[in-house]
Design a protein around this motif. Structure first.
Motif, PDB file in Angstrom:
ATOM      1  N   ASP A 186      12.455  -8.689 -48.386  1.00 51.27           N
ATOM      2  CA  ASP A 186      11.483  -9.058 -47.357  1.00 51.27           C
ATOM      3  C   ASP A 186      11.378  -7.987 -46.273  1.00 51.27           C
ATOM      4  OD1 ASP A 186      12.183 -12.641 -47.406  1.00 51.27           O
ATOM      5  OD2 ASP A 186      10.872 -11.406 -48.643  1.00 51.27           O
ATOM      6  N   SER A 187      12.486  -7.329 -45.995  1.00 50.24           N
ATOM      7  CA  SER A 187      12.518  -6.356 -44.908  1.00 50.24           C
ATOM      8  C   SER A 187      11.690  -5.104 -45.198  1.00 50.24           C
ATOM      9  CB  SER A 187      13.963  -5.956 -44.605  1.00 50.24           C
ATOM     10  OG  SER A 187      14.586  -5.405 -45.761  1.00 50.24           O
ATOM     11  N   VAL A 188      11.368  -4.873 -46.467  1.00 47.80           N
ATOM     12  CA  VAL A 188      10.610  -3.661 -46.815  1.00 47.80           C
ATOM     13  C   VAL A 188       9.271  -3.967 -47.467  1.00 47.80           C
ATOM     14  CG1 VAL A 188      12.810  -2.455 -47.152  1.00 47.80           C
ATOM     15  CG2 VAL A 188      11.582  -3.339 -49.144  1.00 47.80           C
ATOM     16  N   LYS A 189       9.020  -5.221 -47.723  1.00 51.99           N
ATOM     17  CA  LYS A 189       7.782  -5.619 -48.406  1.00 51.99           C
ATOM     18  C   LYS A 189       6.578  -5.142 -47.610  1.00 51.99           C
ATOM     19  CE  LYS A 189       8.412  -9.464 -50.401  1.00 51.99           C
ATOM     20  NZ  LYS A 189       8.588 -10.904 -50.671  1.00 51.99           N
ATOM     21  N   GLY A 190       5.650  -4.515 -48.313  1.00 52.33           N
ATOM     22  CA  GLY A 190       4.454  -3.997 -47.660  1.00 52.33           C
ATOM     23  C   GLY A 190       4.602  -2.584 -47.140  1.00 52.33           C
ATOM     24  N   ARG A 191       5.836  -2.092 -47.090  1.00 56.68           N
ATOM     25  CA  ARG A 191       6.071  -0.728 -46.601  1.00 56.68           C
ATOM     26  C   ARG A 191       6.646   0.178 -47.687  1.00 56.68           C
ATOM     27  NH1 ARG A 191       9.848   0.190 -42.956  1.00 56.68           N
ATOM     28  NH2 ARG A 191      11.134  -1.610 -43.518  1.00 56.68           N
ATOM     29  N   PHE A 192       7.390  -0.386 -48.597  1.00 57.95           N
ATOM     30  CA  PHE A 192       8.016   0.391 -49.666  1.00 57.95           C
ATOM     31  C   PHE A 192       7.344   0.066 -50.989  1.00 57.95           C
ATOM     32  CE2 PHE A 192      12.561   0.972 -47.728  1.00 57.95           C
ATOM     33  CZ  PHE A 192      11.980   1.433 -46.544  1.00 57.95           C
ATOM     34  N   THR A 193       7.275   1.079 -51.847  1.00 57.53           N
ATOM     35  CA  THR A 193       6.715   0.896 -53.181  1.00 57.53           C
ATOM     36  C   THR A 193       7.625   1.571 -54.205  1.00 57.53           C
ATOM     37  OG1 THR A 193       4.454   0.891 -52.307  1.00 57.53           O
ATOM     38  CG2 THR A 193       4.725   1.223 -54.681  1.00 57.53           C
ATOM     39  N   ILE A 194       8.043   0.809 -55.185  1.00 55.15           N
ATOM     40  CA  ILE A 194       8.854   1.363 -56.264  1.00 55.15           C
ATOM     41  C   ILE A 194       7.956   1.625 -57.468  1.00 55.15           C
ATOM     42  CG2 ILE A 194       9.541  -0.908 -57.160  1.00 55.15           C
ATOM     43  CD1 ILE A 194      12.285   0.332 -57.842  1.00 55.15           C
ATOM     44  N   SER A 195       8.220   2.722 -58.150  1.00 55.54           N
ATOM     45  CA  SER A 195       7.439   3.050 -59.342  1.00 55.54           C
ATOM     46  C   SER A 195       8.322   3.839 -60.305  1.00 55.54           C
ATOM     47  CB  SER A 195       6.203   3.866 -58.974  1.00 55.54           C
ATOM     48  OG  SER A 195       6.575   5.094 -58.368  1.00 55.54           O
ATOM     49  N   ARG A 196       7.865   3.941 -61.523  1.00 57.40           N
ATOM     50  CA  ARG A 196       8.636   4.684 -62.517  1.00 57.40           C
ATOM     51  C   ARG A 196       7.713   5.531 -63.372  1.00 57.40           C
ATOM     52  NH1 ARG A 196      12.062   0.673 -65.659  1.00 57.40           N
ATOM     53  NH2 ARG A 196      12.583   2.533 -66.898  1.00 57.40           N
ATOM     54  N   ASP A 197       8.272   6.623 -63.872  1.00 51.23           N
ATOM     55  CA  ASP A 197       7.570   7.494 -64.806  1.00 51.23           C
ATOM     56  C   ASP A 197       8.506   7.687 -65.991  1.00 51.23           C
ATOM     57  OD1 ASP A 197       6.445   9.587 -66.237  1.00 51.23           O
ATOM     58  OD2 ASP A 197       5.788  10.666 -64.462  1.00 51.23           O
ATOM     59  N   ASN A 198       8.268   6.943 -67.036  1.00 50.09           N
ATOM     60  CA  ASN A 198       9.165   6.973 -68.187  1.00 50.09           C
ATOM     61  C   ASN A 198       9.154   8.329 -68.893  1.00 50.09           C
ATOM     62  OD1 ASN A 198       9.994   4.316 -67.774  1.00 50.09           O
ATOM     63  ND2 ASN A 198       8.414   3.487 -69.132  1.00 50.09           N
ATOM     64  N   ALA A 199       8.039   9.029 -68.837  1.00 47.21           N
ATOM     65  CA  ALA A 199       7.957  10.340 -69.481  1.00 47.21           C
ATOM     66  C   ALA A 199       8.884  11.350 -68.816  1.00 47.21           C
ATOM     67  CB  ALA A 199       6.528  10.849 -69.458  1.00 47.21           C
ATOM     68  N   LYS A 200       9.167  11.123 -67.543  1.00 47.61           N
ATOM     69  CA  LYS A 200      10.013  12.052 -66.789  1.00 47.61           C
ATOM     70  C   LYS A 200      11.397  11.483 -66.491  1.00 47.61           C
ATOM     71  CE  LYS A 200       6.096  14.294 -64.491  1.00 47.61           C
ATOM     72  NZ  LYS A 200       5.452  14.626 -63.177  1.00 47.61           N
ATOM     73  N   ASN A 201      11.645  10.277 -66.961  1.00 51.81           N
ATOM     74  CA  ASN A 201      12.924   9.613 -66.648  1.00 51.81           C
ATOM     75  C   ASN A 201      13.136   9.498 -65.136  1.00 51.81           C
ATOM     76  OD1 ASN A 201      13.363   9.616 -69.410  1.00 51.81           O
ATOM     77  ND2 ASN A 201      15.461  10.361 -69.281  1.00 51.81           N
ATOM     78  N   MET A 202      12.100   9.147 -64.443  1.00 49.27           N
ATOM     79  CA  MET A 202      12.159   9.118 -62.987  1.00 49.27           C
ATOM     80  C   MET A 202      11.792   7.738 -62.454  1.00 49.27           C
ATOM     81  SD  MET A 202      12.916  12.235 -61.844  1.00 49.27           S
ATOM     82  CE  MET A 202      12.329  12.235 -60.155  1.00 49.27           C
ATOM     83  N   VAL A 203      12.425   7.392 -61.359  1.00 45.84           N
ATOM     84  CA  VAL A 203      12.025   6.233 -60.573  1.00 45.84           C
ATOM     85  C   VAL A 203      11.889   6.706 -59.129  1.00 45.84           C
ATOM     86  CG1 VAL A 203      14.394   5.430 -60.157  1.00 45.84           C
ATOM     87  CG2 VAL A 203      12.499   3.820 -60.028  1.00 45.84           C
ATOM     88  N   TYR A 204      10.909   6.156 -58.441  1.00 48.00           N
ATOM     89  CA  TYR A 204      10.604   6.583 -57.090  1.00 48.00           C
ATOM     90  C   TYR A 204      10.636   5.399 -56.127  1.00 48.00           C
ATOM     91  CZ  TYR A 204       8.664  10.443 -59.845  1.00 48.00           C
ATOM     92  OH  TYR A 204       8.490  11.469 -60.735  1.00 48.00           O
ATOM     93  N   LEU A 205      10.867   5.740 -54.884  1.00 44.07           N
ATOM     94  CA  LEU A 205      10.736   4.750 -53.818  1.00 44.07           C
ATOM     95  C   LEU A 205       9.934   5.406 -52.706  1.00 44.07           C
ATOM     96  CD1 LEU A 205      11.577   1.856 -52.952  1.00 44.07           C
ATOM     97  CD2 LEU A 205      13.407   2.928 -51.623  1.00 44.07           C
ATOM     98  N   GLN A 206       8.680   5.014 -52.615  1.00 40.42           N
ATOM     99  CA  GLN A 206       7.820   5.518 -51.543  1.00 40.42           C
ATOM    100  C   GLN A 206       8.011   4.624 -50.332  1.00 40.42           C
ATOM    101  OE1 GLN A 206       5.559   8.291 -51.514  1.00 40.42           O
ATOM    102  NE2 GLN A 206       5.658   7.787 -49.340  1.00 40.42           N
ATOM    103  N   MET A 207       8.374   5.243 -49.215  1.00 41.54           N
ATOM    104  CA  MET A 207       8.650   4.493 -48.007  1.00 41.54           C
ATOM    105  C   MET A 207       7.702   4.969 -46.914  1.00 41.54           C
ATOM    106  SD  MET A 207      12.838   4.601 -48.129  1.00 41.54           S
ATOM    107  CE  MET A 207      12.923   6.359 -47.838  1.00 41.54           C
ATOM    108  N   VAL A 208       7.001   4.033 -46.313  1.00 42.07           N
ATOM    109  CA  VAL A 208       6.096   4.358 -45.211  1.00 42.07           C
ATOM    110  C   VAL A 208       6.469   3.512 -44.006  1.00 42.07           C
ATOM    111  CG1 VAL A 208       4.249   4.992 -46.803  1.00 42.07           C
ATOM    112  CG2 VAL A 208       4.328   2.685 -45.850  1.00 42.07           C
ATOM    113  N   SER A 209       5.964   3.919 -42.866  1.00 38.45           N
ATOM    114  CA  SER A 209       6.218   3.189 -41.620  1.00 38.45           C
ATOM    115  C   SER A 209       7.702   2.916 -41.426  1.00 38.45           C
ATOM    116  CB  SER A 209       5.433   1.862 -41.607  1.00 38.45           C
ATOM    117  OG  SER A 209       4.049   2.103 -41.750  1.00 38.45           O
ATOM    118  N   LEU A 210       8.486   3.945 -41.598  1.00 37.05           N
ATOM    119  CA  LEU A 210       9.936   3.783 -41.487  1.00 37.05           C
ATOM    120  C   LEU A 210      10.339   3.388 -40.072  1.00 37.05           C
ATOM    121  CD1 LEU A 210      10.927   6.785 -43.721  1.00 37.05           C
ATOM    122  CD2 LEU A 210      11.700   4.437 -44.083  1.00 37.05           C
TER     123      LEU A 210
END
Length: 123
Positions: free
Chosen positions: A62-86
């Protein structure tokens, strides 16, 4: 599976930051992935998770909902966490986690956890 997180740093309140986590191995897509964090003197806190395969299901604290976005790129074996309005309360060491059972990510008992990356937010 070995996990290596990166992208942390010192930012000001209101800034954005993107964390990245690269995983070793050839079956990355079979793992649910997630992030959790721990600040000094505080308990470890679940941040976000993403389901395995297509990553069609995500979950956020709840503390990050709407500000953080998790995503993955299976081709690159990567997972990301985009954080805004820190905010200063987001400052912590952020850890990347992997498990073939999503529930273990959410419960912060993953099979695999990488070394963390430090996020510092100045007010």
């Amino acid at each position: 599976v070995q996990l290596q997180a990166s992208g942390g740093g010192l930012v000001q309140a209101g800034d954005s930051l993107r964390l990245s986590c690269v995983a070793s191995g050839s079956s990355f897509f079979t793992y649910a992935m997630g992030w959790f964090r721990q600040a000094p003197g505080k308990e470890r806190e679940f941040v976000a998770s993403i389901s395995r395969y297509t990553g069609g299901s995500t979950l956020y604290a709840d503390s990050v909902k709407g500000r953080f976005t998790i995503s993955r790129d299976n081709a690159k074996n990567m997972v990301y966490l985009q954080m805004v309005s820190l905010v200063p309360e987001d400052a912590a060491v952020y850890y990347c986690a992997a498990d073939q059972v999503l529930h273990n990510i959410i419960e912060m008992t993953p099979t695999y956890r990488g070394r963390g990356t430090q996020v510092t937010v100045s007010s």
